[in-house]
Design a protein around this motif. Structure first.
Motif, PDB file in Angstrom:
ATOM      1  N   PRO A  46      40.278  52.497  52.242  1.00  0.00           N
ATOM      2  CA  PRO A  46      40.769  52.085  53.558  1.00  0.00           C
ATOM      3  C   PRO A  46      39.908  51.036  54.266  1.00  0.00           C
ATOM      4  CG  PRO A  46      39.661  54.189  53.742  1.00  0.00           C
ATOM      5  CD  PRO A  46      39.700  53.843  52.267  1.00  0.00           C
ATOM      6  N   GLY A  47      38.658  50.914  53.871  1.00  0.00           N
ATOM      7  CA  GLY A  47      37.748  50.059  54.618  1.00  0.00           C
ATOM      8  C   GLY A  47      37.779  48.600  54.208  1.00  0.00           C
ATOM      9  N   THR A  48      37.115  47.797  55.012  1.00  0.00           N
ATOM     10  CA  THR A  48      36.889  46.396  54.678  1.00  0.00           C
ATOM     11  C   THR A  48      35.402  46.121  54.897  1.00  0.00           C
ATOM     12  OG1 THR A  48      37.379  45.682  56.928  1.00  0.00           O
ATOM     13  CG2 THR A  48      39.213  45.638  55.351  1.00  0.00           C
ATOM     14  N   HIS A  49      34.953  44.998  54.426  1.00  0.00           N
ATOM     15  CA  HIS A  49      33.546  44.640  54.593  1.00  0.00           C
ATOM     16  C   HIS A  49      33.448  43.412  55.484  1.00  0.00           C
ATOM     17  CE1 HIS A  49      33.953  41.188  51.905  1.00  0.00           C
ATOM     18  NE2 HIS A  49      34.700  41.973  51.150  1.00  0.00           N
ATOM     19  N   ASP A  50      32.229  43.100  55.877  1.00  0.00           N
ATOM     20  CA  ASP A  50      32.036  41.947  56.755  1.00  0.00           C
ATOM     21  C   ASP A  50      31.287  40.805  56.060  1.00  0.00           C
ATOM     22  OD1 ASP A  50      29.599  43.164  56.615  1.00  0.00           O
ATOM     23  OD2 ASP A  50      29.257  43.292  58.760  1.00  0.00           O
ATOM     24  N   ALA A 114      35.407  35.235  43.521  1.00  0.00           N
ATOM     25  CA  ALA A 114      36.724  34.822  44.007  1.00  0.00           C
ATOM     26  C   ALA A 114      36.907  35.206  45.472  1.00  0.00           C
ATOM     27  CB  ALA A 114      37.823  35.459  43.161  1.00  0.00           C
ATOM     28  N   SER A 115      37.416  34.270  46.253  1.00  0.00           N
ATOM     29  CA  SER A 115      37.618  34.476  47.699  1.00  0.00           C
ATOM     30  C   SER A 115      38.536  35.647  48.014  1.00  0.00           C
ATOM     31  CB  SER A 115      38.183  33.206  48.341  1.00  0.00           C
ATOM     32  OG  SER A 115      37.262  32.171  48.237  1.00  0.00           O
ATOM     33  N   LEU A 116      39.346  36.049  47.068  1.00  0.00           N
ATOM     34  CA  LEU A 116      40.202  37.222  47.239  1.00  0.00           C
ATOM     35  C   LEU A 116      39.397  38.412  47.757  1.00  0.00           C
ATOM     36  CD1 LEU A 116      42.665  39.166  46.519  1.00  0.00           C
ATOM     37  CD2 LEU A 116      41.605  39.340  44.283  1.00  0.00           C
ATOM     38  N   PHE A 117      38.147  38.518  47.338  1.00  0.00           N
ATOM     39  CA  PHE A 117      37.343  39.683  47.683  1.00  0.00           C
ATOM     40  C   PHE A 117      36.825  39.658  49.114  1.00  0.00           C
ATOM     41  CE2 PHE A 117      37.405  39.566  43.119  1.00  0.00           C
ATOM     42  CZ  PHE A 117      37.869  40.846  42.870  1.00  0.00           C
ATOM     43  N   LYS A 118      37.109  38.586  49.849  1.00  0.00           N
ATOM     44  CA  LYS A 118      36.767  38.565  51.268  1.00  0.00           C
ATOM     45  C   LYS A 118      37.604  39.581  52.041  1.00  0.00           C
ATOM     46  CE  LYS A 118      35.136  33.858  52.084  1.00  0.00           C
ATOM     47  NZ  LYS A 118      35.401  32.623  52.841  1.00  0.00           N
ATOM     48  N   ARG A 119      38.781  39.890  51.529  1.00  0.00           N
ATOM     49  CA  ARG A 119      39.697  40.763  52.262  1.00  0.00           C
ATOM     50  C   ARG A 119      39.981  42.087  51.546  1.00  0.00           C
ATOM     51  NH1 ARG A 119      44.175  39.727  49.361  1.00  0.00           N
ATOM     52  NH2 ARG A 119      44.958  37.680  48.901  1.00  0.00           N
ATOM     53  N   THR A 120      39.042  42.510  50.711  1.00  0.00           N
ATOM     54  CA  THR A 120      39.224  43.787  50.013  1.00  0.00           C
ATOM     55  C   THR A 120      38.232  44.819  50.522  1.00  0.00           C
ATOM     56  OG1 THR A 120      37.673  43.217  48.236  1.00  0.00           O
ATOM     57  CG2 THR A 120      40.014  42.656  47.884  1.00  0.00           C
ATOM     58  N   ALA A 121      38.378  46.011  50.006  1.00  0.00           N
ATOM     59  CA  ALA A 121      37.454  47.100  50.344  1.00  0.00           C
ATOM     60  C   ALA A 121      36.060  46.775  49.796  1.00  0.00           C
ATOM     61  CB  ALA A 121      37.967  48.404  49.751  1.00  0.00           C
ATOM     62  N   GLU A 123      34.055  48.473  48.080  1.00  0.00           N
ATOM     63  CA  GLU A 123      33.846  48.939  46.706  1.00  0.00           C
ATOM     64  C   GLU A 123      34.226  47.868  45.685  1.00  0.00           C
ATOM     65  OE1 GLU A 123      34.746  52.622  49.219  1.00  0.00           O
ATOM     66  OE2 GLU A 123      35.540  50.586  49.086  1.00  0.00           O
ATOM     67  N   PHE A 124      35.299  47.123  45.962  1.00  0.00           N
ATOM     68  CA  PHE A 124      35.726  46.080  45.028  1.00  0.00           C
ATOM     69  C   PHE A 124      34.734  44.920  45.007  1.00  0.00           C
ATOM     70  CE2 PHE A 124      40.059  47.883  46.072  1.00  0.00           C
ATOM     71  CZ  PHE A 124      40.162  48.603  44.888  1.00  0.00           C
ATOM     72  N   LEU A 125      34.261  44.533  46.166  1.00  0.00           N
ATOM     73  CA  LEU A 125      33.249  43.470  46.215  1.00  0.00           C
ATOM     74  C   LEU A 125      31.995  43.919  45.473  1.00  0.00           C
ATOM     75  CD1 LEU A 125      32.119  40.767  47.181  1.00  0.00           C
ATOM     76  CD2 LEU A 125      31.419  41.921  49.292  1.00  0.00           C
ATOM     77  N   HIS A 157      33.346  52.332  36.497  1.00  0.00           N
ATOM     78  CA  HIS A 157      34.580  52.326  35.700  1.00  0.00           C
ATOM     79  C   HIS A 157      35.809  52.701  36.519  1.00  0.00           C
ATOM     80  CE1 HIS A 157      32.834  51.165  31.948  1.00  0.00           C
ATOM     81  NE2 HIS A 157      31.948  52.155  31.990  1.00  0.00           N
ATOM     82  N   GLN A 158      35.673  53.649  37.429  1.00  0.00           N
ATOM     83  CA  GLN A 158      36.812  54.021  38.271  1.00  0.00           C
ATOM     84  C   GLN A 158      37.195  52.875  39.191  1.00  0.00           C
ATOM     85  OE1 GLN A 158      38.811  56.936  38.303  1.00  0.00           O
ATOM     86  NE2 GLN A 158      40.034  55.477  39.475  1.00  0.00           N
ATOM     87  N   VAL A 159      36.205  52.227  39.790  1.00  0.00           N
ATOM     88  CA  VAL A 159      36.503  51.109  40.691  1.00  0.00           C
ATOM     89  C   VAL A 159      37.083  49.945  39.906  1.00  0.00           C
ATOM     90  CG1 VAL A 159      35.543  49.483  42.371  1.00  0.00           C
ATOM     91  CG2 VAL A 159      34.764  51.854  42.360  1.00  0.00           C
ATOM     92  N   GLU A 160      36.597  49.732  38.675  1.00  0.00           N
ATOM     93  CA  GLU A 160      37.169  48.663  37.849  1.00  0.00           C
ATOM     94  C   GLU A 160      38.648  48.949  37.555  1.00  0.00           C
ATOM     95  OE1 GLU A 160      36.648  46.376  33.612  1.00  0.00           O
ATOM     96  OE2 GLU A 160      36.367  48.537  33.736  1.00  0.00           O
ATOM     97  N   PHE A 161      38.960  50.196  37.234  1.00  0.00           N
ATOM     98  CA  PHE A 161      40.356  50.568  36.992  1.00  0.00           C
ATOM     99  C   PHE A 161      41.196  50.333  38.248  1.00  0.00           C
ATOM    100  CE2 PHE A 161      43.814  53.670  37.233  1.00  0.00           C
ATOM    101  CZ  PHE A 161      44.533  53.315  36.105  1.00  0.00           C
ATOM    102  N   ASP A 162      40.689  50.778  39.380  1.00  0.00           N
ATOM    103  CA  ASP A 162      41.419  50.591  40.630  1.00  0.00           C
ATOM    104  C   ASP A 162      41.544  49.116  40.999  1.00  0.00           C
ATOM    105  OD1 ASP A 162      41.886  53.312  40.857  1.00  0.00           O
ATOM    106  OD2 ASP A 162      40.141  53.659  42.133  1.00  0.00           O
ATOM    107  N   LEU A 163      40.562  48.313  40.618  1.00  0.00           N
ATOM    108  CA  LEU A 163      40.668  46.866  40.829  1.00  0.00           C
ATOM    109  C   LEU A 163      41.807  46.300  39.990  1.00  0.00           C
ATOM    110  CD1 LEU A 163      39.735  44.228  42.057  1.00  0.00           C
ATOM    111  CD2 LEU A 163      38.017  44.079  40.249  1.00  0.00           C
ATOM    112  N   ARG A 164      41.988  46.822  38.799  1.00  0.00           N
ATOM    113  CA  ARG A 164      43.143  46.408  37.986  1.00  0.00           C
ATOM    114  C   ARG A 164      44.450  46.733  38.714  1.00  0.00           C
ATOM    115  NH1 ARG A 164      42.162  45.325  32.650  1.00  0.00           N
ATOM    116  NH2 ARG A 164      40.005  45.563  32.008  1.00  0.00           N
TER     117      ARG A 164
END
Length: 176
Positions: A46-50, A114-121, A123-125, A157-164
């Motif tokens: 649910p979160g985002t980063h700054d 990738a700039s996509l990760f500016k707007r992700t949770a 954990e993905f960054l 590995h879980q976060v990588e799967f969820d990133l997929r």
């Protein structure tokens, strides 16, 4: 007469989770068909980063490096990259730029995310930065590489799967 379920082209799902067991692929396909993939991702992350600027990204990566890879060579540059083809699974790049200075060859480690990760949770960054930092020590995607990723981020590995799943969600057009 049976009603046929609608959903994305099965090849799209396989592009992201084709290496996983059939039962896992079916669970993902079901989330997509029932239009629940975005909801699943939003609930789990649910979160985002700054971390929005190149300077903040550099500091973020440097903090992770200092915590886990102190003995690795220096990190010279970490920047957001706008033109990465995330749909072709280019989420980050790790390069060593070699230059001749005086009579010596010097390599500078650079990471582009990738700039996509500016707007992700967050954990993905973290997962993508951990992945690229691991390349400072391990060049290939082998057992040692993934052990290092898990050392820096135990749930890698879980976060990588969820990133997929996030990338699949982006491709089919619904955003979490």
């Amino acid at each position: 007469m049976a009603v046929r379920e609608q959903g994305p082209d099965p090849q799209i799902v396989l592009r992201y989770v084709g290496a996983y067991p059939a039962a896992t692929q079916e669970q993902v396909r079901r989330l997509v068909v029932e239009n629940r993939l975005a909801e699943y991702l939003q609930r789990k992350y649910p979160g985002t980063h700054d971390v929005q600027t190149d300077g903040a990204l550099y500091e973020y990566a440097l903090d992770l490096k200092q915590a886990h890879l102190r003995s690795s060579g220096p990190l010279h540059k970490v920047i957001w990259q706008n033109k990465m083809d995330v749909m072709q699974k280019v989420l980050g790049l790790n390069t060593a730029i070699s230059r001749v200075q005086g009579g010596r060859l010097k390599a500078k480690a650079e990471i582009r995310i990738a700039s996509l990760f500016k707007r992700t949770a967050p954990e993905f960054l973290e997962m993508v930065v951990v992945h690229e930092l691991a390349h400072l020590r391990e060049r290939d995607h082998d057992k040692a590489f993934y052990q290092l990723c898990r050392h820096m981020m135990p749930d890698y590995h879980q976060v990588e799967f969820d990133l997929r799943l996030l990338m699949l969600n982006e491709e089919i057009g619904s955003r979490p």
